[in-house]
Write a protein that holds these residues in place. Sequence first.
Motif, PDB file in Angstrom:
ATOM      1  N   ILE A  19       0.861  -1.175   0.000  1.00 42.58           N
ATOM      2  CA  ILE A  19       0.000   0.000   0.000  1.00 42.58           C
ATOM      3  C   ILE A  19       0.899   1.228   0.000  1.00 42.58           C
ATOM      4  O   ILE A  19       1.896   1.280   0.706  1.00 42.58           O
ATOM      5  CB  ILE A  19      -0.932   0.004   1.238  1.00 42.58           C
ATOM      6  N   ASP A  20       0.538   2.218  -0.794  1.00 41.22           N
ATOM      7  CA  ASP A  20       1.361   3.428  -0.930  1.00 41.22           C
ATOM      8  C   ASP A  20       1.124   4.369   0.250  1.00 41.22           C
ATOM      9  O   ASP A  20       0.099   5.026   0.333  1.00 41.22           O
ATOM     10  CB  ASP A  20       1.039   4.133  -2.245  1.00 41.22           C
ATOM     11  N   TYR A  21       2.050   4.405   1.182  1.00 47.05           N
ATOM     12  CA  TYR A  21       2.013   5.328   2.311  1.00 47.05           C
ATOM     13  C   TYR A  21       3.216   6.255   2.210  1.00 47.05           C
ATOM     14  O   TYR A  21       4.339   5.850   2.480  1.00 47.05           O
ATOM     15  CB  TYR A  21       2.080   4.576   3.649  1.00 47.05           C
ATOM     16  N   THR A  22       2.968   7.489   1.843  1.00 43.64           N
ATOM     17  CA  THR A  22       4.085   8.416   1.705  1.00 43.64           C
ATOM     18  C   THR A  22       4.747   8.707   3.048  1.00 43.64           C
ATOM     19  O   THR A  22       5.941   8.963   3.103  1.00 43.64           O
ATOM     20  CB  THR A  22       3.649   9.734   1.033  1.00 43.64           C
ATOM     21  N   VAL A  23       3.978   8.667   4.146  1.00 43.25           N
ATOM     22  CA  VAL A  23       4.567   8.894   5.471  1.00 43.25           C
ATOM     23  C   VAL A  23       5.552   7.770   5.792  1.00 43.25           C
ATOM     24  O   VAL A  23       6.638   8.016   6.318  1.00 43.25           O
ATOM     25  CB  VAL A  23       3.478   9.010   6.561  1.00 43.25           C
ATOM     26  N   ASP A  24       5.183   6.541   5.485  1.00 41.87           N
ATOM     27  CA  ASP A  24       6.086   5.405   5.717  1.00 41.87           C
ATOM     28  C   ASP A  24       7.362   5.557   4.899  1.00 41.87           C
ATOM     29  O   ASP A  24       8.467   5.320   5.399  1.00 41.87           O
ATOM     30  CB  ASP A  24       5.411   4.079   5.353  1.00 41.87           C
ATOM     31  N   GLU A  25       7.220   5.940   3.635  1.00 40.62           N
ATOM     32  CA  GLU A  25       8.391   6.133   2.775  1.00 40.62           C
ATOM     33  C   GLU A  25       9.282   7.228   3.341  1.00 40.62           C
ATOM     34  O   GLU A  25      10.504   7.082   3.385  1.00 40.62           O
ATOM     35  CB  GLU A  25       7.956   6.506   1.353  1.00 40.62           C
ATOM     36  N   TRP A  26       8.673   8.330   3.752  1.00 35.99           N
ATOM     37  CA  TRP A  26       9.440   9.428   4.328  1.00 35.99           C
ATOM     38  C   TRP A  26      10.151   8.969   5.598  1.00 35.99           C
ATOM     39  O   TRP A  26      11.328   9.261   5.802  1.00 35.99           O
ATOM     40  CB  TRP A  26       8.517  10.616   4.628  1.00 35.99           C
ATOM     41  N   PHE A  27       9.453   8.254   6.471  1.00 37.73           N
ATOM     42  CA  PHE A  27      10.041   7.758   7.707  1.00 37.73           C
ATOM     43  C   PHE A  27      11.271   6.900   7.403  1.00 37.73           C
ATOM     44  O   PHE A  27      12.333   7.086   7.996  1.00 37.73           O
ATOM     45  CB  PHE A  27       9.008   6.957   8.512  1.00 37.73           C
ATOM     46  N   SER A  41      13.120  20.581   5.367  1.00 38.50           N
ATOM     47  CA  SER A  41      11.851  19.879   5.189  1.00 38.50           C
ATOM     48  C   SER A  41      11.748  18.685   6.136  1.00 38.50           C
ATOM     49  O   SER A  41      10.714  18.488   6.785  1.00 38.50           O
ATOM     50  CB  SER A  41      11.722  19.424   3.730  1.00 38.50           C
ATOM     51  N   ASP A  42      12.813  17.895   6.219  1.00 43.09           N
ATOM     52  CA  ASP A  42      12.834  16.742   7.122  1.00 43.09           C
ATOM     53  C   ASP A  42      12.607  17.179   8.569  1.00 43.09           C
ATOM     54  O   ASP A  42      11.770  16.623   9.285  1.00 43.09           O
ATOM     55  CB  ASP A  42      14.178  16.002   7.063  1.00 43.09           C
ATOM     56  N   VAL A  43      13.372  18.166   8.994  1.00 41.51           N
ATOM     57  CA  VAL A  43      13.321  18.622  10.386  1.00 41.51           C
ATOM     58  C   VAL A  43      11.955  19.216  10.710  1.00 41.51           C
ATOM     59  O   VAL A  43      11.385  18.935  11.773  1.00 41.51           O
ATOM     60  CB  VAL A  43      14.456  19.624  10.681  1.00 41.51           C
ATOM     61  N   SER A  44      11.416  20.000   9.799  1.00 41.48           N
ATOM     62  CA  SER A  44      10.092  20.581  10.027  1.00 41.48           C
ATOM     63  C   SER A  44       9.048  19.492  10.217  1.00 41.48           C
ATOM     64  O   SER A  44       8.224  19.551  11.131  1.00 41.48           O
ATOM     65  CB  SER A  44       9.691  21.477   8.843  1.00 41.48           C
ATOM     66  N   ARG A  45       9.112  18.504   9.366  1.00 42.29           N
ATOM     67  CA  ARG A  45       8.131  17.414   9.450  1.00 42.29           C
ATOM     68  C   ARG A  45       8.345  16.578  10.716  1.00 42.29           C
ATOM     69  O   ARG A  45       7.388  16.162  11.367  1.00 42.29           O
ATOM     70  CB  ARG A  45       8.222  16.534   8.204  1.00 42.29           C
ATOM     71  N   MET A  46       9.590  16.338  11.069  1.00 42.82           N
ATOM     72  CA  MET A  46       9.890  15.592  12.294  1.00 42.82           C
ATOM     73  C   MET A  46       9.323  16.325  13.509  1.00 42.82           C
ATOM     74  O   MET A  46       8.760  15.702  14.408  1.00 42.82           O
ATOM     75  CB  MET A  46      11.403  15.394  12.445  1.00 42.82           C
ATOM     76  N   LEU A  47       9.470  17.642  13.538  1.00 44.68           N
ATOM     77  CA  LEU A  47       8.942  18.425  14.653  1.00 44.68           C
ATOM     78  C   LEU A  47       7.418  18.375  14.687  1.00 44.68           C
ATOM     79  O   LEU A  47       6.824  18.221  15.750  1.00 44.68           O
ATOM     80  CB  LEU A  47       9.431  19.872  14.566  1.00 44.68           C
ATOM     81  N   ARG A  48       6.791  18.495  13.514  1.00 48.69           N
ATOM     82  CA  ARG A  48       5.320  18.430  13.456  1.00 48.69           C
ATOM     83  C   ARG A  48       4.805  17.060  13.858  1.00 48.69           C
ATOM     84  O   ARG A  48       3.796  16.949  14.545  1.00 48.69           O
ATOM     85  CB  ARG A  48       4.823  18.782  12.047  1.00 48.69           C
ATOM     86  N   GLN A  49       5.496  16.008  13.405  1.00 44.82           N
ATOM     87  CA  GLN A  49       5.071  14.633  13.693  1.00 44.82           C
ATOM     88  C   GLN A  49       5.546  14.156  15.071  1.00 44.82           C
ATOM     89  O   GLN A  49       5.166  13.082  15.514  1.00 44.82           O
ATOM     90  CB  GLN A  49       5.621  13.679  12.623  1.00 44.82           C
ATOM     91  N   LYS A  50       6.438  14.959  15.680  1.00 41.97           N
ATOM     92  CA  LYS A  50       7.036  14.612  16.982  1.00 41.97           C
ATOM     93  C   LYS A  50       7.756  13.257  16.912  1.00 41.97           C
ATOM     94  O   LYS A  50       7.585  12.384  17.749  1.00 41.97           O
ATOM     95  CB  LYS A  50       5.985  14.661  18.087  1.00 41.97           C
ATOM     96  N   ILE A  51       8.574  13.137  15.860  1.00 39.72           N
ATOM     97  CA  ILE A  51       9.369  11.936  15.611  1.00 39.72           C
ATOM     98  C   ILE A  51      10.844  12.284  15.823  1.00 39.72           C
ATOM     99  O   ILE A  51      11.330  13.279  15.290  1.00 39.72           O
ATOM    100  CB  ILE A  51       9.167  11.425  14.165  1.00 39.72           C
TER     101      ILE A  51
END
Length: 141
Positions: A19-27, A41-51
């Motif tokens: 199944i195509d999960y872009t969040v999984d691919e990004w992770f 972009s990575d850091v911004s998304r990590m902060l938003r996702q709290k990863i």
Amino acid sequence: MSRTLKEIYEYDLIEDDGIDYTVDEWFNTIMAKTKDQLTVSDVSRMLRQKICSRVAIKRAIEILNDDPFIGEMFEGQLMFNLYAGKEKYLKLFYAQMRPMLEKAGLMAKAHNWGSEEEKNEYMDIIARFAQKIKEDNNETS
């Protein structure tokens, strides 16, 4: 030698289930990177996702020290994302943030903003961040 996030956090990659999960691919993509390879972009998304918050916060501070107005979609976005980061990890970096925030505040006054509203929103987030750090410092003293 720098370790990848996968090595630091000992995370398993997310397996492809067809199944195509872009969040999984990004992770999986960020897990293969070292801290220094993480983009805005990575850091911004990590902060938003709290990863991987510790690494994201540390890298955000480094990036913001170079350019306090950097962002993916708008000027200052990384600063806004950092402010909204996971509080228990932000506290660990308050001492490193203080000079970065002072520099950002001074530079913001002379920065060529797209509008007065953008400038005011940025200055507000800087002031709220500084207040948060001050309050935490008073609590721990």
